[in-house]
Scaffold this motif. Structure first.
Motif, PDB file in Angstrom:
ATOM      1  N   LYS A  53       0.843  -1.200   0.000  1.00 40.09           N
ATOM      2  CA  LYS A  53       0.000   0.000   0.000  1.00 40.09           C
ATOM      3  C   LYS A  53       0.878   1.249   0.000  1.00 40.09           C
ATOM      4  O   LYS A  53       2.090   1.163   0.245  1.00 40.09           O
ATOM      5  N   TYR A  66       5.029   1.639   0.277  1.00 38.69           N
ATOM      6  CA  TYR A  66       5.734   2.429   1.294  1.00 38.69           C
ATOM      7  C   TYR A  66       6.712   3.393   0.618  1.00 38.69           C
ATOM      8  O   TYR A  66       7.834   3.614   1.077  1.00 38.69           O
ATOM      9  N   LEU A 103      -7.161  -3.683   2.714  1.00 39.77           N
ATOM     10  CA  LEU A 103      -7.105  -3.646   4.182  1.00 39.77           C
ATOM     11  C   LEU A 103      -8.048  -2.641   4.829  1.00 39.77           C
ATOM     12  O   LEU A 103      -8.524  -2.847   5.941  1.00 39.77           O
ATOM     13  N   ARG A 120      -9.755   0.417  15.296  1.00 41.90           N
ATOM     14  CA  ARG A 120      -9.946   1.242  14.077  1.00 41.90           C
ATOM     15  C   ARG A 120     -11.162   0.684  13.339  1.00 41.90           C
ATOM     16  O   ARG A 120     -12.213   1.286  13.339  1.00 41.90           O
ATOM     17  N   HIS A 163      -5.413  -7.039  13.538  1.00 38.64           N
ATOM     18  CA  HIS A 163      -4.208  -6.211  13.370  1.00 38.64           C
ATOM     19  C   HIS A 163      -3.723  -5.735  14.738  1.00 38.64           C
ATOM     20  O   HIS A 163      -4.535  -5.404  15.600  1.00 38.64           O
ATOM     21  N   ASN A 203       1.889  -8.541  11.423  1.00 41.10           N
ATOM     22  CA  ASN A 203       2.600  -7.521  10.648  1.00 41.10           C
ATOM     23  C   ASN A 203       4.105  -7.749  10.866  1.00 41.10           C
ATOM     24  O   ASN A 203       4.508  -8.760  11.453  1.00 41.10           O
ATOM     25  N   SER A 204       4.933  -6.812  10.445  1.00 44.36           N
ATOM     26  CA  SER A 204       6.392  -7.022  10.560  1.00 44.36           C
ATOM     27  C   SER A 204       6.820  -7.265  11.994  1.00 44.36           C
ATOM     28  O   SER A 204       7.609  -8.172  12.276  1.00 44.36           O
ATOM     29  N   ARG A 222       1.383 -10.757   7.021  1.00 41.95           N
ATOM     30  CA  ARG A 222       1.273  -9.555   6.182  1.00 41.95           C
ATOM     31  C   ARG A 222       2.405  -8.568   6.495  1.00 41.95           C
ATOM     32  O   ARG A 222       2.182  -7.523   7.081  1.00 41.95           O
ATOM     33  N   GLY A 273       4.999  -5.566   6.094  1.00 45.25           N
ATOM     34  CA  GLY A 273       5.122  -4.332   5.315  1.00 45.25           C
ATOM     35  C   GLY A 273       6.537  -3.804   5.436  1.00 45.25           C
ATOM     36  O   GLY A 273       7.448  -4.230   4.721  1.00 45.25           O
ATOM     37  N   ILE A 274       6.764  -2.946   6.415  1.00 42.12           N
ATOM     38  CA  ILE A 274       8.024  -2.187   6.506  1.00 42.12           C
ATOM     39  C   ILE A 274       9.262  -3.085   6.433  1.00 42.12           C
ATOM     40  O   ILE A 274      10.286  -2.687   5.867  1.00 42.12           O
ATOM     41  N   TYR A 310       8.165   5.170   8.471  1.00 43.44           N
ATOM     42  CA  TYR A 310       7.042   4.876   7.569  1.00 43.44           C
ATOM     43  C   TYR A 310       6.600   6.181   6.873  1.00 43.44           C
ATOM     44  O   TYR A 310       6.313   6.199   5.689  1.00 43.44           O
TER      45      TYR A 310
HETATM   46  C1  LIG Z   1      -3.854  -4.294   8.472  1.00 44.78           C
HETATM   47  C2  LIG Z   1      -2.384  -4.212   8.237  1.00 44.78           C
HETATM   48  N1  LIG Z   1      -1.664  -5.326   8.106  1.00 44.78           N
HETATM   49  C3  LIG Z   1      -0.330  -5.302   7.917  1.00 44.78           C
HETATM   50  C4  LIG Z   1       0.363  -4.101   7.831  1.00 44.78           C
HETATM   51  C5  LIG Z   1       1.861  -4.094   7.664  1.00 44.78           C
HETATM   52  O1  LIG Z   1       2.457  -3.501   8.789  1.00 44.78           O
HETATM   53  P1  LIG Z   1       4.033  -3.301   8.917  1.00 44.78           P
HETATM   54  O2  LIG Z   1       4.415  -2.339   7.856  1.00 44.78           O
HETATM   55  O3  LIG Z   1       4.235  -2.725  10.264  1.00 44.78           O
HETATM   56  O4  LIG Z   1       4.636  -4.634   8.712  1.00 44.78           O
HETATM   57  C6  LIG Z   1      -0.365  -2.911   7.956  1.00 44.78           C
HETATM   58  C7  LIG Z   1       0.340  -1.628   7.893  1.00 44.78           C
HETATM   59  O5  LIG Z   1       0.012  -0.626   8.442  1.00 44.78           O
HETATM   60  C8  LIG Z   1      -1.767  -2.965   8.159  1.00 44.78           C
HETATM   61  O6  LIG Z   1      -2.496  -1.845   8.294  1.00 44.78           O
END
Ligand SMILES: Cc1ncc(COP(=O)(O)O)c(C=O)c1O
Length: 411
Positions: free
Chosen positions: A74, A78, A120, A172, A201, A239-240, A255, A257-258, A394
């Motif tokens: 998304k 990043y 998401l 949220r 999440h 997440n990460s 899932r 991301g960063i 981020y």
């Molecule tokens: C619902 C959801 N899943 C996964 C992620 C990935 O998070 P991160 O970048 O901290 O790994 C995000 C990022 O904000 C998220 O909103």
């Protein structure tokens, strides 16, 4: 799945112009955002190191084993360029991605990417038709969007896969744990909808104290156990931060991301694997003007900096219009000639000034300046900039603007 030799992506707001492995520099455009074509001469660019992306993904996959990873791409991956990143991940064998919005998935599909997209963020009922038409997998947590998706899917003679989000503590979006059973039963009654996933999440997985995060896992596990009666669902939460520090959160898919971009979710992470992550993005520019100024010269808008001595000042073609934070005025540094050179005066929309007096005789027009990345033995990271500005990496990465070409490098 596209092979490694498939033709370069056209436009998703980034170019594949000048990278070592790309031949035709003008083939990509900023069409997605209606801007200029990428040219090889543009002095500012974000170099996306695909070899480092591969390395990070491999490292994370090593932690989660054979579970599917659904990378978050998304916010233009990043800031790294969603087209470049997704295409490379597809080459590596990944086929499902997380984006925030229907429009992000639509842009990538429109650019020819073949992949599945989990949406998401909550969608509005009026987005259901597009989500169905594009075969997206929205996250659902209320009746309005769910029923609109059902209606549109039945109208189109198809079904749509959705992921039911449980609010285990982020507050949220999400179905309250106590209402999950009823919501899932309602989903099952809708013939246009297929519940593919059950997800949640984390709010605090990136903190040293994992108490809250563990409580969220426990709540999610309870809901997931009770949901078994609705058939097999893919449970996903990590997440990460959770991938790094909370193996209990892995469930059936993750899932990240960063971390795929080579950056730690926060300084509080414990997993030593963190030190092996490699930042994927370098942000560079070049000196387009160089001048000696007399002592007492006011520099830039508002003359917020006045030289105390004769100074050599370099002008760099980068400003807040590129996502370079204006708050770095008289605060930030840029690497030039292997040295940390101070930003002097205000960062303006398109240009910034740097004091390169220490480099007299060793600096010239066209020299490269590094905003994020290494030069010689010096390095500036997105984390460094974030700390200077009191924000998180981020934000620094995602605000790199559409005007900055993203250029793939490595394989
Ligand atoms: C619902 C959801 N899943 C996964 C992620 C990935 O998070 P991160 O970048 O901290 O790994 C995000 C990022 O904000 C998220 O909103």
């Amino acid at each position: 799945m596209p092979s490694r030799g498939s033709p370069p992506l056209p436009s998703v707001g980034e170019g594949r112009g000048e990278g070592e492995r790309v031949g035709a520099p003008h083939e990509s455009t900023f069409a997605a955002v209606g801007l200029m074509p990428v040219t090889v001469t543009h002095p500012t660019k974000a170099v996306i190191h695909l070899d480092r992306l591969s390395h990070n993904v491999e490292l994370l996959q090593g932690l989660v084993g054979s579970r599917p990873m659904w990378p978050a791409i998304k916010a233009n991956a990043y800031g790294h360029g969603a087209g470049i990143v997704a295409r490379h991940l597809i080459d590596l064998g990944y086929s499902t991605f997380c984006v925030a919005h229907v429009a992000e998935a639509a842009a990538l599909l429109g650019a020819g990417l073949e992949a599945k997209f989990v949406i998401l963020s909550a969608i509005l009922p009026e987005q259901a038709e597009e989500a169905v038409a594009l075969g997206l997998e929205p996250v659902v947590a209320n009746r309005e969007a769910l029923e609109a998706l059902d209606r549109e899917a039945r109208k189109a003679g198809t079904t749509i896969s959705v992921h039911v989000k449980i609010d285990t503590g982020m507050a949220r979006i999400g179905v309250a744990p106590g209402e999950a059973g009823e919501y899932l039963r309602h989903c099952r009654a809708l013939s246009g909808v297929r519940v593919k996933g059950l997800m949640s999440h984390f709010a605090r997985a990136d903190e040293e104290d994992k108490k809250d995060a563990m409580a969220q896992i426990a709540r999610f596990r309870t809901v997931a156990e009770a949901a078994r009666e609705h058939g097999p669902l893919i449970r996903h939460m990590a997440n990460s931060a959770a991938i790094l520090d909370l193996p209990d959160s892995y469930f059936d898919a993750v899932r990240p991301g960063i971390s795929i971009y080579g950056i730690a979710p926060s300084p509080a992470m414990a997993n030593p694997a963190l030190r092996q992550l490699r930042p994927v993005l370098d942000w560079t520019t070049r000196i387009v003007f160089l001048k000696e100024v007399a002592p007492g010269t006011g520099l830039g808008y508002g003359h917020t900096f006045r030289t105390e001595r004769a100074s050599l000042i370099a002008t760099l073609p980068i400003g807040y219009g590129d996502g370079f934070p204006r708050n770095l005025s008289n605060k930030g540094v840029i690497l030039l000639g292997g040295m940390r050179c101070p930003i002097v005066g205000r960062v303006s929309m398109d240009q910034s000034l740097v004091d390169v007096s220490a480099l007299r005789g060793r600096v010239a027009l066209g020299d490269e300046g590094v905003i994020i990345g290494r030069q010689g033995s010096e390095e500036i990271t997105a984390v460094d900039i974030a700390e200077r500005l009191g924000t998180i990496d981020y934000e620094i990465l995602t605000r790199i603007g559409a005007r900055v070409p993203r250029v793939a490098s490595g394989t």
